[in-house]
Design a protein around this motif. Structure first.
Motif, PDB file in Angstrom:
ATOM      1  N   ARG A 290       0.814  -1.216   0.000  1.00 56.81           N
ATOM      2  CA  ARG A 290       0.000   0.000   0.000  1.00 56.81           C
ATOM      3  C   ARG A 290       0.852   1.274   0.000  1.00 56.81           C
ATOM      4  N   SER A 291       2.100   1.155   0.467  1.00 56.82           N
ATOM      5  CA  SER A 291       2.957   2.340   0.510  1.00 56.82           C
ATOM      6  C   SER A 291       3.229   2.907  -0.874  1.00 56.82           C
ATOM      7  N   GLY A 292       3.084   2.043  -1.905  1.00 56.41           N
ATOM      8  CA  GLY A 292       3.317   2.502  -3.270  1.00 56.41           C
ATOM      9  C   GLY A 292       4.780   2.654  -3.622  1.00 56.41           C
ATOM     10  N   MET A 293       5.661   2.222  -2.718  1.00 57.65           N
ATOM     11  CA  MET A 293       7.093   2.343  -2.959  1.00 57.65           C
ATOM     12  C   MET A 293       7.710   1.048  -3.485  1.00 57.65           C
ATOM     13  N   GLY A 294       6.929  -0.027  -3.467  1.00 54.57           N
ATOM     14  CA  GLY A 294       7.457  -1.307  -3.952  1.00 54.57           C
ATOM     15  C   GLY A 294       8.468  -1.890  -2.998  1.00 54.57           C
ATOM     16  N   LEU A 391       1.370  -4.010 -13.186  1.00 53.20           N
ATOM     17  CA  LEU A 391       1.864  -5.021 -12.256  1.00 53.20           C
ATOM     18  C   LEU A 391       1.867  -4.470 -10.829  1.00 53.20           C
ATOM     19  N   GLY A 392       1.274  -5.239  -9.915  1.00 51.11           N
ATOM     20  CA  GLY A 392       1.252  -4.813  -8.526  1.00 51.11           C
ATOM     21  C   GLY A 392       2.062  -5.698  -7.600  1.00 51.11           C
ATOM     22  N   LEU A 393       2.229  -6.982  -7.991  1.00 53.62           N
ATOM     23  CA  LEU A 393       2.867  -7.946  -7.097  1.00 53.62           C
ATOM     24  C   LEU A 393       3.553  -9.040  -7.898  1.00 53.62           C
ATOM     25  N   VAL A 394       4.754  -9.416  -7.480  1.00 49.88           N
ATOM     26  CA  VAL A 394       5.442 -10.588  -8.020  1.00 49.88           C
ATOM     27  C   VAL A 394       5.826 -11.479  -6.843  1.00 49.88           C
ATOM     28  N   VAL A 395       5.501 -12.769  -6.934  1.00 48.86           N
ATOM     29  CA  VAL A 395       5.838 -13.730  -5.892  1.00 48.86           C
ATOM     30  C   VAL A 395       6.772 -14.781  -6.484  1.00 48.86           C
ATOM     31  N   MET A 396       7.895 -15.013  -5.816  1.00 50.34           N
ATOM     32  CA  MET A 396       8.799 -16.105  -6.199  1.00 50.34           C
ATOM     33  C   MET A 396       8.753 -17.145  -5.096  1.00 50.34           C
ATOM     34  N   ASP A 397       8.086 -18.267  -5.355  1.00 49.24           N
ATOM     35  CA  ASP A 397       8.032 -19.348  -4.378  1.00 49.24           C
ATOM     36  C   ASP A 397       9.298 -20.196  -4.490  1.00 49.24           C
ATOM     37  N   VAL A 417      15.277  -9.961 -12.854  1.00 48.95           N
ATOM     38  CA  VAL A 417      14.284  -9.404 -13.778  1.00 48.95           C
ATOM     39  C   VAL A 417      13.057  -8.936 -13.000  1.00 48.95           C
ATOM     40  N   ALA A 418      12.646  -9.729 -12.003  1.00 50.24           N
ATOM     41  CA  ALA A 418      11.501  -9.352 -11.171  1.00 50.24           C
ATOM     42  C   ALA A 418      11.780  -8.037 -10.434  1.00 50.24           C
ATOM     43  N   LYS A 419      12.998  -7.855  -9.937  1.00 54.92           N
ATOM     44  CA  LYS A 419      13.347  -6.596  -9.270  1.00 54.92           C
ATOM     45  C   LYS A 419      13.236  -5.418 -10.242  1.00 54.92           C
ATOM     46  N   PHE A 420      13.720  -5.613 -11.469  1.00 53.10           N
ATOM     47  CA  PHE A 420      13.632  -4.557 -12.474  1.00 53.10           C
ATOM     48  C   PHE A 420      12.174  -4.187 -12.731  1.00 53.10           C
ATOM     49  N   ARG A 421      11.329  -5.186 -12.931  1.00 55.87           N
ATOM     50  CA  ARG A 421       9.927  -4.921 -13.265  1.00 55.87           C
ATOM     51  C   ARG A 421       9.188  -4.290 -12.077  1.00 55.87           C
ATOM     52  N   CYS A 422       9.485  -4.764 -10.876  1.00 59.29           N
ATOM     53  CA  CYS A 422       8.828  -4.185  -9.697  1.00 59.29           C
ATOM     54  C   CYS A 422       9.263  -2.742  -9.478  1.00 59.29           C
ATOM     55  N   ALA A 423      10.521  -2.444  -9.747  1.00 60.13           N
ATOM     56  CA  ALA A 423      10.983  -1.060  -9.631  1.00 60.13           C
ATOM     57  C   ALA A 423      10.279  -0.173 -10.656  1.00 60.13           C
ATOM     58  N   TYR A 424      10.091  -0.706 -11.856  1.00 54.84           N
ATOM     59  CA  TYR A 424       9.429   0.062 -12.919  1.00 54.84           C
ATOM     60  C   TYR A 424       7.980   0.373 -12.550  1.00 54.84           C
ATOM     61  N   LYS A 426       6.705   0.145  -9.447  1.00 56.36           N
ATOM     62  CA  LYS A 426       6.589   0.388  -7.996  1.00 56.36           C
ATOM     63  C   LYS A 426       5.723  -0.709  -7.353  1.00 56.36           C
ATOM     64  N   ALA A 427       5.998  -1.939  -7.770  1.00 58.17           N
ATOM     65  CA  ALA A 427       5.272  -3.118  -7.279  1.00 58.17           C
ATOM     66  C   ALA A 427       6.085  -3.793  -6.184  1.00 58.17           C
ATOM     67  N   LEU A 428       5.447  -4.735  -5.484  1.00 55.53           N
ATOM     68  CA  LEU A 428       6.092  -5.461  -4.390  1.00 55.53           C
ATOM     69  C   LEU A 428       6.575  -6.823  -4.882  1.00 55.53           C
ATOM     70  N   LEU A 429       7.807  -7.162  -4.542  1.00 55.71           N
ATOM     71  CA  LEU A 429       8.359  -8.486  -4.832  1.00 55.71           C
ATOM     72  C   LEU A 429       8.453  -9.267  -3.523  1.00 55.71           C
ATOM     73  N   VAL A 430       7.774 -10.420  -3.462  1.00 61.32           N
ATOM     74  CA  VAL A 430       7.804 -11.282  -2.285  1.00 61.32           C
ATOM     75  C   VAL A 430       8.607 -12.537  -2.614  1.00 61.32           C
ATOM     76  N   LEU A 431       9.679 -12.754  -1.883  1.00 58.93           N
ATOM     77  CA  LEU A 431      10.485 -13.965  -2.009  1.00 58.93           C
ATOM     78  C   LEU A 431      10.073 -14.903  -0.887  1.00 58.93           C
ATOM     79  N   ALA A 432       9.572 -16.083  -1.229  1.00 57.58           N
ATOM     80  CA  ALA A 432       9.042 -17.006  -0.219  1.00 57.58           C
ATOM     81  C   ALA A 432       9.848 -18.290  -0.188  1.00 57.58           C
TER      82      ALA A 432
END
Length: 816
Positions: A290-294, A391-397, A417-424, A426-432
């Motif tokens: 929700r912060s919008g900062m990714g 894009l709002g969210l990327v999850v890497m299981d 690549v996920a970090k690049f896209r999330c930065a573009y 401002k989405a969140l990347l979750v590493l699980a």
């Protein structure tokens, strides 16, 4: 009207020659030519047509007569967005690939086109045959009998000329042939090629290989071309010959345009009930989103702690905001269960991306994403390129898995690549993960990533009890089988009480080592410096690197003594021995040898879930991500194999594998147990994996990494050298080292680096090519990458080593 030029990436350019090229856009193409569209352009001294991707359209700055013109624009609308074009440049910089190699990563394979060149005889032109070469006369005579244009490949095949023949082009330049070119889209259908015998009597004069194919088809009735080649130990050419002779025929199975077409949208979305731990992790992740900062967050939880429920709850919020989500899993074998959960909750809003789909299906899924028909992409590493605009969210299981890193050019890591896209976006990347990579856990500890932890299993389920069996004691007691007495007793007990078990052995095949007792010769692949593995299913010795195979034999190929000894064991032998020891057991073997056909993983796992089997015996594909409530026992047959590997990540991989496979047991209401067989029970990694004590393992491992200057305290750049002459490959690696030393001292003295001397690769020869490596401990900065790029370009231009290929790989999962 203003003059515009297109800046394009051209297909099939060498890395040392690769850059963007400028072309004039003719007036007729001004409306069509847009960034992200493919085009045909004249290229090189001969102006042969090449496929290109338009990356930029700008006002023309040079004089018009200096520039070539775009021939045609192939797409009605752009295939790449501005984000994707930025990603193309990023991939070239980070992965040392060409621009067009990066472009192809972002497009589904089915949408690729090839250039088709056709030739026609010019009528009415006098032809004095003695003025032509033999090849040219052959071409002219063949085309004289053709009423239609003939494609180059077909022309050369029909005339028996080599694929690189210049005869047609020479005749075109002399005016005796007309040449036309067109772009043809390459889309394979989703049908599987099958083989069966015809009613014709088999010819008496068949080769031994052809007879082997006939025997298999007589027994099986029909089989896929891939299965026939595997079990007969032949290439497709042998089967093609039988079809040509009329002994066999090809046919295709039912075409599936979308294997998940039957999925229905859920009537009511079930509420996810989260535990207090899950709710806390979810709230923290939601606040970060929700912060919008990714940014990046590590979701660290023991096996069975319910990480999937946490990020699915987060996905609900992302979808409610009108944004999109990418969920990645490391292997196809993990996709079926993941897909089932996502389809059950989100229905047809889910698109699927993995290599088990046909080109047609992958193209269809890509189109669904581009049209905005889906909001979630689930798949293996290629899913990271799903063309979402919001894009709002990327999850890497299972974010630590090696399959997220590509081993061929472009050598990218899906996490980067996920970090690049999330930065573009401002989405969140979750590493699980329950066993995150050392680097990810370190970044979470130092605050580079946020950190969320799930220390307990969901719903009161307990971690499995873990027992170690010392296989030295088993041998002393006279037990020479693969299975310890303790494991065998628990397997038998589980079968009687109708519970299921998983057995892990991370080697496929039957025997893994073949040697002669007379002369000591080890039977190795002639193309690779690796021993052959015996496969009982097809009675052949096979190389797992290049696919070479020979029939089973007890005769030594060196001294011809009848004393060949087969040792070691793989999944085929483990399956056979278990059936001999427990005849009542219903055993399912799961490895790449039995999962050749489409959806084989899915079908076999579903049959196991239905209770049709008591035991799965498999490679590491059974170790992770699987969730079967009735599985209460896990056995690891050879823990030492994982422990004593070939590079600094060996302990990390072993801890990961053992923790994950033990975590498959006791995931529901029933208690679980894991039995780990080892010859080194005193190894501390085993005890830590048994307790699932990742923090303690991390503390020991990070100290070693810091002392040895390994990631995350430094980056590794591995420069590989490949060629057919070992001496020349070795000299090339030494020459590159000298170039590196000179350039670094002269122009990059500020770059911190430690360079190790060149050495042979662990597997020194693969497919008749020798391999050497040069390891640089460095900082992965723009300046360092520029230096390596310059060296690769200079090396490629040095004609001394023109038959040696050099490539660079930043932070490879496995060192060459």
């Amino acid at each position: 009207m203003s003059i515009l030029f297109a800046r394009v990436a051209v297909e099939n350019t060498a890395y040392h020659f690769d850059r963007t090229f400028d072309y004039l856009v003719p007036e007729a193409l001004l409306e069509q030519a847009k960034p992200g569209c493919r085009a045909l352009v004249p290229f090189g001294a001969g102006n042969s047509q090449r496929l290109a991707m338009i990356l930029e359209i700008s006002p023309e700055k040079k004089t018009q007569n200096e520039m070539k013109q775009v021939v045609a624009v192939l797409d009605e609308a752009p295939l790449l967005t501005s984000e994707a074009i930025s990603l193309v440049y990023w991939l070239k910089d980070r992965c040392f690939c060409t621009l067009f190699e990066a472009v192809k990563l972002l497009l589904p394979a089915g949408i690729n086109v090839r250039l088709k060149t056709e030739y026609t005889l010019v009528q009415g032109k006098a032809q004095e045959m003695e003025t032509f070469s033999v090849e040219e006369r052959t071409v002219l005579q063949y085309l004289a009998g053709c009423s239609r244009p003939v494609e180059r490949e077909k022309l050369l095949k029909a005339t028996g000329l080599p694929v690189d023949s210049t005869a047609p082009e020479k005749l075109f330049k002399r005016g005796f042939l007309q040449k036309t070119g067109a772009a043809v889209r390459q889309i394979k259908d989703a049908a599987q090629k099958m083989v069966r015998l015809t009613d014709e009597e088999p010819l008496s004069k068949l080769t031994p290989k052809q007879r082997a194919v006939c025997r298999i088809l007589q027994e099986a009735g029909s089989a896929s071309l891939k299965e026939v080649c595997y079990f007969a130990g032949v290439t497709p050419a042998v089967v093609n010959t039988l079809v040509t002779k009329g002994v066999a025929c090809y046919y295709e199975t039912e075409i599936y345009r979308n294997p998940y077409d039957q999925v229905q949208n859920p009537v009511v979305q079930q509420e996810l009930l989260l535990s207090d731990e899950q709710q806390s992790a979810y709230q923290h992740l939601l606040a970060q989103y929700r912060s919008g900062m990714g940014g990046v967050s590590l979701l660290f939880g023991v096996t069975g702690s319910g990480k999937t429920s946490v990020f699915m709850r987060l996905i609900d919020e992302v979808l409610a905001d009108g944004k999109q989500t990418i969920v990645m899993v490391p292997e196809i074998s993990l996709t079926p269960q993941s897909l089932a959960r996502f389809h059950q909750r989100y229905g047809r809003r889910v698109a699927v991306f993995h290599s088990g789909l046909s080109l047609s299906e992958r193209l269809d899924e890509w189109k669904r994403v581009r049209r905005g028909e889906v909001s979630i992409a689930v798949g293996t590493r290629s899913a990271v390129f799903a063309p979402f605009d919001h894009l709002g969210l990327v999850v890497m299981d299972e974010e630590q898995e090696h399959t997220y890193k590509s081993e061929s050019s472009p050598r990218y890591h899906a996490r980067d690549v996920a970090k690049f896209r999330c930065a573009y976006h401002k989405a969140l990347l979750v590493l699980a993960s329950a066993t995150p990579s050392i680097e990810s856990y370190y970044f979470a500890q130092v605050g580079r990533y946020t950190f969320n932890r799930l220390p307990s299993r969901y719903g009161g389920a307990r971690l499995p009890q873990v027992r170690f069996v010392d296989m030295n004691r088993e041998l002393e007691a006279g037990n020479e089988s693969i299975y310890s007495r303790a494991l065998l007793a628990e397997l038998e007990k589980n079968i009687k009480i109708h519970k299921q078990s998983i057995i892990l052995l991370n080697r496929r095949g039957y025997n893994t080592f073949v040697s002669c007792k007379s002369c000591g010769n080890v039977v190795t692949c002639p193309n690779c410096s690796i021993s052959l593995t015996y496969h009982a299913a097809n009675q052949r010795l096979m190389c797992h690197y290049c696919g070479y195979s020979v029939p089973f034999s007890t005769e030594c190929p060196t001294c011809h003594a009848d004393k060949v000894h087969y040792a070691g064991f793989g999944t085929q032998r483990a399956e056979q021995q278990l059936l001999e020891l427990l005849p009542e057991a219903r055993v399912l073997r799961l490895d790449t040898d039995v999962a050749m056909t489409r959806f084989a993983y899915e079908e076999k796992l579903q049959s196991f879930a239905r209770g049709e089997y008591d035991v799965i015996v498999g490679t590491q594909m059974v170790a992770k991500g699987l969730d079967f409530e009735n599985v209460t026992l896990v056995g690891v047959l050879s823990a030492d194999q994982a422990l004593y590997g070939d590079d600094f990540r060996s302990y990390e991989r072993a801890f990961d594998l053992l923790t994950q496979v033990a975590g498959r047991a006791g995931r529901g209401q029933y208690a679980g147990e894991a039995i780990i067989q080892t010859f080194t029970p005193e190894n501390s990694v085993l005890a830590l994996a048994a307790r699932q004590d990742y923090p303690a393992f991390y503390e020991g491992e990070i100290a070693v990494r810091k002392g040895m200057l390994y990631p995350p305290f430094a980056d590794l750049c591995v420069v590989g050298f490949v060629g057919i002459h070992e001496e020349k490959v070795a000299r090339a690696s030494e020459a590159f080292l000298q170039m590196l030393r000179s350039l670094a001292q002269a122009e990059y003295p500020q770059e911190p680096m430690r360079v190790l001397n060149p050495s042979p690769a662990l597997i020194g020869k693969v497919s008749n090519k020798y391999r050497y490596k040069l390891i640089v401990k460095c900082r992965n900065s723009r300046s360092f990458r520029q230096m390596i790029s310059r060296l690769l370009i200079a090396f490629a231009k040095d004609r001394t080593y023109r038959d040696v290929t050099a490539f660079a790989d930043i932070n490879p999962d496995r060192i060459l």
